[in-house]
Scaffold this active site. Structure first.
Site, PDB file in Angstrom:
ATOM      1  N   HIS A 132       0.810  -1.226   0.000  1.00  0.00           N
ATOM      2  CA  HIS A 132       0.000   0.000   0.000  1.00  0.00           C
ATOM      3  C   HIS A 132       0.845   1.279   0.000  1.00  0.00           C
ATOM      4  CE1 HIS A 132      -3.442  -2.492   0.232  1.00  0.00           C
ATOM      5  NE2 HIS A 132      -3.583  -2.572   1.531  1.00  0.00           N
ATOM      6  N   HIS A 206      -9.575   2.229   0.386  1.00  0.00           N
ATOM      7  CA  HIS A 206      -9.503   1.093   1.302  1.00  0.00           C
ATOM      8  C   HIS A 206     -10.539   1.167   2.423  1.00  0.00           C
ATOM      9  CE1 HIS A 206      -7.827  -2.244   3.489  1.00  0.00           C
ATOM     10  NE2 HIS A 206      -6.725  -2.298   2.768  1.00  0.00           N
ATOM     11  N   GLU A 345     -11.437  -3.553  -2.834  1.00  0.00           N
ATOM     12  CA  GLU A 345     -10.491  -2.575  -3.377  1.00  0.00           C
ATOM     13  C   GLU A 345     -10.323  -2.807  -4.875  1.00  0.00           C
ATOM     14  OE1 GLU A 345      -6.962  -3.003  -0.631  1.00  0.00           O
ATOM     15  OE2 GLU A 345      -8.456  -4.347   0.201  1.00  0.00           O
TER      16      GLU A 345
END
Ligand code: BGC
Length: 381
Positions: A132, A206, A345
């Site tokens: 991420h 997210h 996502e």
């Protein structure tokens, strides 16, 4: 707003000046202070309302969706996303609750990739891997935010310029993400980016959802449909092996509506590696050009709430909140136990910079990165 106005006065001014309509209870946008980061940056929370009472609260820190009030089948509003009450809690260690993710959603193996003959080393922050966007990804920076109101929608334009070398990535990346809440009960994310050197880019959102209401138990009874015939199996560190596998005959077959909990505890290597669902699904795409296509539908039987996800992206990471373990205390003192939230996502596939057969995530100077995802909320009897 002028920085020397005191906190109370500036809060009041922001609320009345941004939207009279919001104060009257109709649609609109309001802004309030939400604290200061440990680096001394002021953070604001924007409250967006549509004409049907859906209320979205967004921070300019990480573009975080703080709360989202959505009606159930009897019209009762509940907050359907997980999160914290204070900025400090987000800064101290949030598992990306509600945040914008960049430069790269999900993992890049060992934080390394080679592009145009040069090897880049990224921050590793998830065992051996980069996750991420790294140690300080786009979820942990303050974006500039500009609210807007149109006839049928309200929204927020978020901008962030990621400097050359940030978290190890090449090139200065200028990213714009627009959140639009429409009167058709859609929450639309429009992503745009440009760069001055070739770089991987894979932006996503997210939010963790519980359509029964935040903190109201686990999400195992939610009924999920995924428009995916295939998924990308992973190794024990959650890096795709490169195989694209059919879901047929596996616990990953969500082509017909199936409760998240129906097969999650099966003795299956992929479920063991993910500790549940934590996998990228390869979305079925027709000849639709670049329009968003249906990726997922989630129905929560007790409330009747339905969330549909449509996207221009080729993949969807379906994450069943397996790493929640009761150690985090969220909004209103709620304790987030195992699988108290799920995420959908939309993305390019994990580790694409090291997987030449996956759709490319490389953005080059002169090109434009564009991506659109729509969450649509409704109810079912
Ligand atoms: C990842 C999970 C991770 C979660 C929170 C998901 O996108 O796939 O493995 O635990 O995000 O960080």
């Amino acid at each position: 707003m002028h920085p020397i106005l005191d906190r109370r006065a500036s809060r009041w001014l922001a609320i009345v000046s941004l939207s009279a309509a919001c104060a009257r209870g109709g649609g609109g946008v309001a802004r309030e202070p939400f604290g200061t980061t440990h680096r001394g940056e002021a953070v604001s929370v924007y409250t967006l309302k549509n004409a049907h009472g859906i209320e979205l609260r967004v921070l300019d820190y990480g573009g975080i969706i703080l709360s989202l009030q959505v009606p159930d089948r009897s019209g009762r509003l509940d907050d359907v996303v997980l999160g914290f009450d204070s900025l400090g809690d987000y800064e101290r260690g949030s598992p990306y609750f509600g945040a914008l993710i960049g430069r790269y959603g999900n993992r890049i193996a060992r934080g390394r990739f080679t592009l145009d003959g040069r090897t880049y080393t990224l921050a590793t922050n998830n065992g051996p891997n980069h996750l991420h966007g790294g140690v300080r990804g786009f979820d942990k920076v303050v974006w500039t935010a500009a609210p807007f109101e149109r006839g049928d929608s309200v929204g927020l334009v978020l901008n962030y310029t990621s400097p050359d070398g940030e978290e190890g990535y090449p090139g200065t990346l200028r990213a714009t993400v627009t959140y639009t809440l429409t009167n058709a009960n859609q929450l639309i994310f429009d992503y745009h980016a440009t760069t001055d050197r070739a770089t991987p880019v894979n932006l996503t959102q997210h939010s963790y959802f519980n359509l029964a209401g935040d903190g109201k138990g686990d999400i195992l009874g939610h009924v999920v449909t995924l428009n995916a015939d295939r998924f990308t199996p992973v190794d024990s560190t959650l890096i795709p092996t490169g195989e694209i596998r059919s879901v047929a005959g596996t616990p990953f077959d969500f082509r017909t509506p199936t409760a998240i909990g129906a097969r999650i505890d099966r003795d299956d290597e992929q479920l063991r590696y993910g500790r549940g669902y934590d996998h990228n699904f390869v979305l079925n795409k027709g000849a639709t050009g670049n329009e968003p296509t249906l990726a997922a539908r989630v129905y929560e039987p007790t409330s009747g709430r339905v969330m549909e996800v449509a996207t221009t992206e080729p993949g969807l990471q379906f994450y069943s909140g397996n790493f929640l373990d009761g150690t985090l205390q969220g909004k209103r003192g709620v304790v987030y136990r195992h699988r108290y939230g799920f995420a959908m996502e939309t993305q390019h596939f994990p580790d694409s910079p090291n997987k030449p057969a996956f759709p490319s995530t490389i953005l080059r100077p002169g090109e434009e990165y564009r991506s659109r995802t729509i969450y649509r909320f409704g109810v079912q009897p």
